[in-house]
Design an enzyme around this catalytic site. Structure first.
Site, PDB file in Angstrom:
ATOM      1  N   ARG A   9       0.856  -1.187   0.000  1.00  0.00           N
ATOM      2  CA  ARG A   9       0.000   0.000   0.000  1.00  0.00           C
ATOM      3  C   ARG A   9       0.894   1.239   0.000  1.00  0.00           C
ATOM      4  O   ARG A   9       1.671   1.453   0.927  1.00  0.00           O
ATOM      5  CB  ARG A   9      -0.882  -0.003   1.238  1.00  0.00           C
ATOM      6  CG  ARG A   9      -1.746   1.230   1.299  1.00  0.00           C
ATOM      7  CD  ARG A   9      -2.510   1.295   2.600  1.00  0.00           C
ATOM      8  NE  ARG A   9      -3.133   2.597   2.700  1.00  0.00           N
ATOM      9  CZ  ARG A   9      -3.662   3.063   3.813  1.00  0.00           C
ATOM     10  NH1 ARG A   9      -3.630   2.370   4.914  1.00  0.00           N
ATOM     11  NH2 ARG A   9      -4.221   4.253   3.821  1.00  0.00           N
ATOM     12  N   ASP A  30      -2.867   4.826  -2.770  1.00  0.00           N
ATOM     13  CA  ASP A  30      -4.024   5.439  -2.120  1.00  0.00           C
ATOM     14  C   ASP A  30      -4.652   6.515  -2.985  1.00  0.00           C
ATOM     15  O   ASP A  30      -5.789   6.920  -2.761  1.00  0.00           O
ATOM     16  CB  ASP A  30      -3.587   6.082  -0.796  1.00  0.00           C
ATOM     17  CG  ASP A  30      -3.798   5.157   0.366  1.00  0.00           C
ATOM     18  OD1 ASP A  30      -3.929   3.943   0.121  1.00  0.00           O
ATOM     19  OD2 ASP A  30      -3.838   5.646   1.503  1.00  0.00           O
ATOM     20  N   LEU A  35     -13.591   7.446   8.547  1.00  0.00           N
ATOM     21  CA  LEU A  35     -13.247   8.237   9.734  1.00  0.00           C
ATOM     22  C   LEU A  35     -12.352   7.430  10.665  1.00  0.00           C
ATOM     23  O   LEU A  35     -12.832   6.618  11.461  1.00  0.00           O
ATOM     24  CB  LEU A  35     -14.529   8.665  10.459  1.00  0.00           C
ATOM     25  CG  LEU A  35     -15.629   9.314   9.602  1.00  0.00           C
ATOM     26  CD1 LEU A  35     -16.859   9.618  10.438  1.00  0.00           C
ATOM     27  CD2 LEU A  35     -15.116  10.577   8.929  1.00  0.00           C
ATOM     28  N   ASN A  94      -7.980   7.707  12.378  1.00  0.00           N
ATOM     29  CA  ASN A  94      -7.040   8.753  12.799  1.00  0.00           C
ATOM     30  C   ASN A  94      -6.872   9.765  11.679  1.00  0.00           C
ATOM     31  O   ASN A  94      -6.897  10.967  11.877  1.00  0.00           O
ATOM     32  CB  ASN A  94      -5.682   8.145  13.134  1.00  0.00           C
ATOM     33  CG  ASN A  94      -5.692   7.507  14.496  1.00  0.00           C
ATOM     34  OD1 ASN A  94      -6.232   8.070  15.451  1.00  0.00           O
ATOM     35  ND2 ASN A  94      -5.139   6.305  14.596  1.00  0.00           N
ATOM     36  N   ARG A 137     -11.641   8.066  21.392  1.00  0.00           N
ATOM     37  CA  ARG A 137     -12.271   7.559  22.613  1.00  0.00           C
ATOM     38  C   ARG A 137     -11.929   8.428  23.820  1.00  0.00           C
ATOM     39  O   ARG A 137     -12.789   8.723  24.646  1.00  0.00           O
ATOM     40  CB  ARG A 137     -11.838   6.105  22.879  1.00  0.00           C
ATOM     41  CG  ARG A 137     -12.508   5.122  21.963  1.00  0.00           C
ATOM     42  CD  ARG A 137     -11.790   3.819  21.924  1.00  0.00           C
ATOM     43  NE  ARG A 137     -10.466   3.958  21.304  1.00  0.00           N
ATOM     44  CZ  ARG A 137      -9.767   2.936  20.844  1.00  0.00           C
ATOM     45  NH1 ARG A 137     -10.219   1.722  20.982  1.00  0.00           N
ATOM     46  NH2 ARG A 137      -8.602   3.154  20.272  1.00  0.00           N
ATOM     47  N   GLY A 156     -12.081   3.268  11.973  1.00  0.00           N
ATOM     48  CA  GLY A 156     -12.205   3.187  13.442  1.00  0.00           C
ATOM     49  C   GLY A 156     -13.369   3.955  14.047  1.00  0.00           C
ATOM     50  O   GLY A 156     -14.192   3.375  14.773  1.00  0.00           O
ATOM     51  N   GLY A 208     -15.827   5.682  12.313  1.00  0.00           N
ATOM     52  CA  GLY A 208     -17.047   5.437  11.535  1.00  0.00           C
ATOM     53  C   GLY A 208     -17.691   4.099  11.886  1.00  0.00           C
ATOM     54  O   GLY A 208     -18.915   3.978  11.939  1.00  0.00           O
ATOM     55  N   GLU A 209     -16.868   3.096  12.156  1.00  0.00           N
ATOM     56  CA  GLU A 209     -17.401   1.759  12.454  1.00  0.00           C
ATOM     57  C   GLU A 209     -17.859   1.639  13.905  1.00  0.00           C
ATOM     58  O   GLU A 209     -18.722   0.823  14.218  1.00  0.00           O
ATOM     59  CB  GLU A 209     -16.331   0.686  12.174  1.00  0.00           C
ATOM     60  CG  GLU A 209     -16.048   0.501  10.688  1.00  0.00           C
ATOM     61  CD  GLU A 209     -14.747  -0.240  10.415  1.00  0.00           C
ATOM     62  OE1 GLU A 209     -14.337  -1.054  11.255  1.00  0.00           O
ATOM     63  OE2 GLU A 209     -14.137   0.019   9.356  1.00  0.00           O
ATOM     64  N   GLU A 246      -8.854  -2.905   3.511  1.00  0.00           N
ATOM     65  CA  GLU A 246      -7.886  -2.449   2.507  1.00  0.00           C
ATOM     66  C   GLU A 246      -7.011  -3.592   2.021  1.00  0.00           C
ATOM     67  O   GLU A 246      -6.601  -3.631   0.865  1.00  0.00           O
ATOM     68  CB  GLU A 246      -7.026  -1.319   3.102  1.00  0.00           C
ATOM     69  CG  GLU A 246      -7.841  -0.050   3.274  1.00  0.00           C
ATOM     70  CD  GLU A 246      -7.261   0.935   4.257  1.00  0.00           C
ATOM     71  OE1 GLU A 246      -6.953   0.527   5.402  1.00  0.00           O
ATOM     72  OE2 GLU A 246      -7.102   2.106   3.899  1.00  0.00           O
TER      73      GLU A 246
HETATM   74  P1  ADP Z   1      -6.013   4.695  11.265  1.00  0.00           P
HETATM   75  O1  ADP Z   1      -6.099   3.428  10.449  1.00  0.00           O
HETATM   76  O2  ADP Z   1      -6.216   5.949  10.480  1.00  0.00           O
HETATM   77  O3  ADP Z   1      -4.855   4.772  12.194  1.00  0.00           O
HETATM   78  P2  ADP Z   1      -8.403   3.661  12.582  1.00  0.00           P
HETATM   79  O4  ADP Z   1      -9.292   3.445  11.409  1.00  0.00           O
HETATM   80  O5  ADP Z   1      -7.834   2.478  13.263  1.00  0.00           O
HETATM   81  O6  ADP Z   1      -7.277   4.722  12.233  1.00  0.00           O
HETATM   82  O7  ADP Z   1      -9.240   4.515  13.643  1.00  0.00           O
HETATM   83  C1  ADP Z   1      -8.667   4.918  14.841  1.00  0.00           C
HETATM   84  C2  ADP Z   1      -9.669   5.832  15.557  1.00  0.00           C
HETATM   85  O8  ADP Z   1     -10.859   5.097  15.813  1.00  0.00           O
HETATM   86  C3  ADP Z   1      -9.150   6.342  16.889  1.00  0.00           C
HETATM   87  O9  ADP Z   1      -9.418   7.728  17.020  1.00  0.00           O
HETATM   88  C4  ADP Z   1      -9.983   5.558  17.878  1.00  0.00           C
HETATM   89  O10 ADP Z   1     -10.212   6.271  19.074  1.00  0.00           O
HETATM   90  C5  ADP Z   1     -11.292   5.390  17.124  1.00  0.00           C
HETATM   91  N1  ADP Z   1     -12.065   4.293  17.722  1.00  0.00           N
HETATM   92  C6  ADP Z   1     -11.733   2.984  17.796  1.00  0.00           C
HETATM   93  N2  ADP Z   1     -12.671   2.306  18.512  1.00  0.00           N
HETATM   94  C7  ADP Z   1     -13.604   3.211  18.900  1.00  0.00           C
HETATM   95  C8  ADP Z   1     -14.806   3.154  19.668  1.00  0.00           C
HETATM   96  N3  ADP Z   1     -15.242   2.024  20.204  1.00  0.00           N
HETATM   97  N4  ADP Z   1     -15.504   4.299  19.849  1.00  0.00           N
HETATM   98  C9  ADP Z   1     -15.074   5.467  19.325  1.00  0.00           C
HETATM   99  N5  ADP Z   1     -13.943   5.605  18.605  1.00  0.00           N
HETATM  100  C10 ADP Z   1     -13.225   4.492  18.386  1.00  0.00           C
END
Ligand code: ADP
Length: 364
Positions: free
Chosen positions: A57, A114, A175, A177, A251, A297, A299-300, A350
């Protein structure tokens, strides 16, 4: 090099493995992954000879790549030209490719970008209002990122829609980091919120997102910042972390807001407002919307964030089903039966998207 180097590995039908082993180089880390893949106990293949290709990636393909490519000297040269566009990621990507070439000699390495999913954006969406001479000289334009995720999710959501792909209008909110939104019409991206670099658009964990460029110039002058220091400020110390002063982790900011921290509350409101107004713009660009999708993270997993964003679109007849929305990390529709816009959670994948891209390229 970190004291907390951890490899988490889980094969289907086998338990999860957590290995703590300090590694200093990308090559050692990738070697550790390969050892797990072939391990008798936890592995999924007998030997590294069973690996036909490696997909990488790559964050930024610049103006050099409009599709995935099999790595050769020319590709490496072009990747090196892209370093300036993504200085944190690209050198690590190249190191990863070199490591795989050493560990798996003769195995094709494929780079998957990307940026490529967004190549279908029209000129009016990717052009910035600066002198054409300069944008052409330096290839300055909107590129867009998280393309493998937007691509995977946009295909996946189609199975839930009654409209034919070529007529579909979908907005995808990735949504995490890093965060970005894309507008996908007829299966093709027509606009996205990240720009020349992944700093643009939404307010993210540590990135500021869209900001008046004059404010940046003003700050550099008043705070006596070099370009590198300004880059660090906007990429690493801003966003949710900067506004809340609490954390870049969603969180932690949610917990602080629940405990009454006003700055944390502000950070969450700014985060949702920027997302909602971006979606609104994309509904205009699409000429309507069939589906709104949440992934990555936040969004899910964040029930309140999805709810807060969807409230902005009640004027359109979008209705969330609060019970269906009360879930984390599941793939499902979360809109009410009588909602005029369908809303979904689709966990991104991904890796599978990259694997499919690699297979397609090799089959050709
Ligand atoms: P990346 O791949 O861009 O590093 P992720 O897709 O893993 O990011 O998302 C990370 C974000 O998701 C962090 O801000 C984390 O706090 C948030 N996150 C993970 N689990 C939860 C949850 N249960 N409730 C709210 N936010 C969450």
């Amino acid at each position: 090099g970190s004291d907390d180097c951890t490899l988490k590995y889980e094969a289907a039908d086998k338990g999860a493995v957590v290995i703590k082993q300090k590694t200093f180089y990308h090559k050692d880390a990738i070697d550790l992954v390969l050892q797990e893949l072939i391990s008798e106990k936890d592995g999924v293949i007998k030997s590294t000879k069973d690996i036909w290709a490696v997909g990488h990636r790559i964050v930024h393909g610049g103006a050099y790549f409009n599709k995935s490519a099999i790595v050769d000297d020319d590709v490496i040269n072009k990747l090196e030209q892209c370093i300036l566009l993504a200085p944190l990621h690209t050198p690590a990507n190249i190191t990863g490719i070199r490591a795989c070439q050493t560990l798996l000699p003769g195995v094709p390495e494929i780079v998957v970008f990307d940026t490529v999913f967004h190549n279908t954006m029209p000129k009016k969406a990717y052009t910035y209002g600066i002198p054409k001479k300069l944008s052409e000289k330096h290839n300055i334009r909107k590129y867009g990122f998280h393309g493998t995720s937007h691509s995977y999710v946009s295909k996946r959501v189609m199975q839930y829609l009654d409209v034919p792909v070529e007529e579909s209008k979908v907005v995808i909110c990735h949504l995490g980091n890093g965060a970005s939104i894309s507008a996908v019409k007829g299966g093709k991206c027509i606009d996205t919120s990240m720009g020349f670099t992944p700093l643009d658009g939404l307010v993210m964990g540590t990135r500021c997102g869209s900001i008046d460029p004059a404010a940046v110039l003003f700050l550099m002058e008043r705070e006596n910042l070099t370009p590198l220091e300004a880059d660090r400020l906007l990429n690493k110390k801003s966003g949710l972390l900067g506004i809340s002063g609490v954390s870049s982790d969603f969180r932690d900011v949610e917990i602080a807001a629940m405990e009454g921290n006003e700055d944390a509350k502000d950070a969450l409101e700014v985060f949702k407002y920027r997302i909602a107004t971006t979606i609104g713009g994309y509904i205009t660009a699409l000429g309507g919307i069939d589906a709104l999708v949440f992934t990555a993270g936040i969004g899910e997993n964040s029930i309140t964030t999805r709810e807060g964003i969807c409230e902005y679109f009640e004027y359109l007849g979008l209705k969330l089903d609060k019970d269906k929305n009360n879930v984390r990390n599941d793939e499902r529709e979360i809109s009410a039966d009588d909602s005029k816009v369908k809303v979904f959670i689709i966990p991104t994948d991904e890796e599978i998207e990259i694997a499919r891209e690699v297979k397609q390229l090799l089959d050709k």
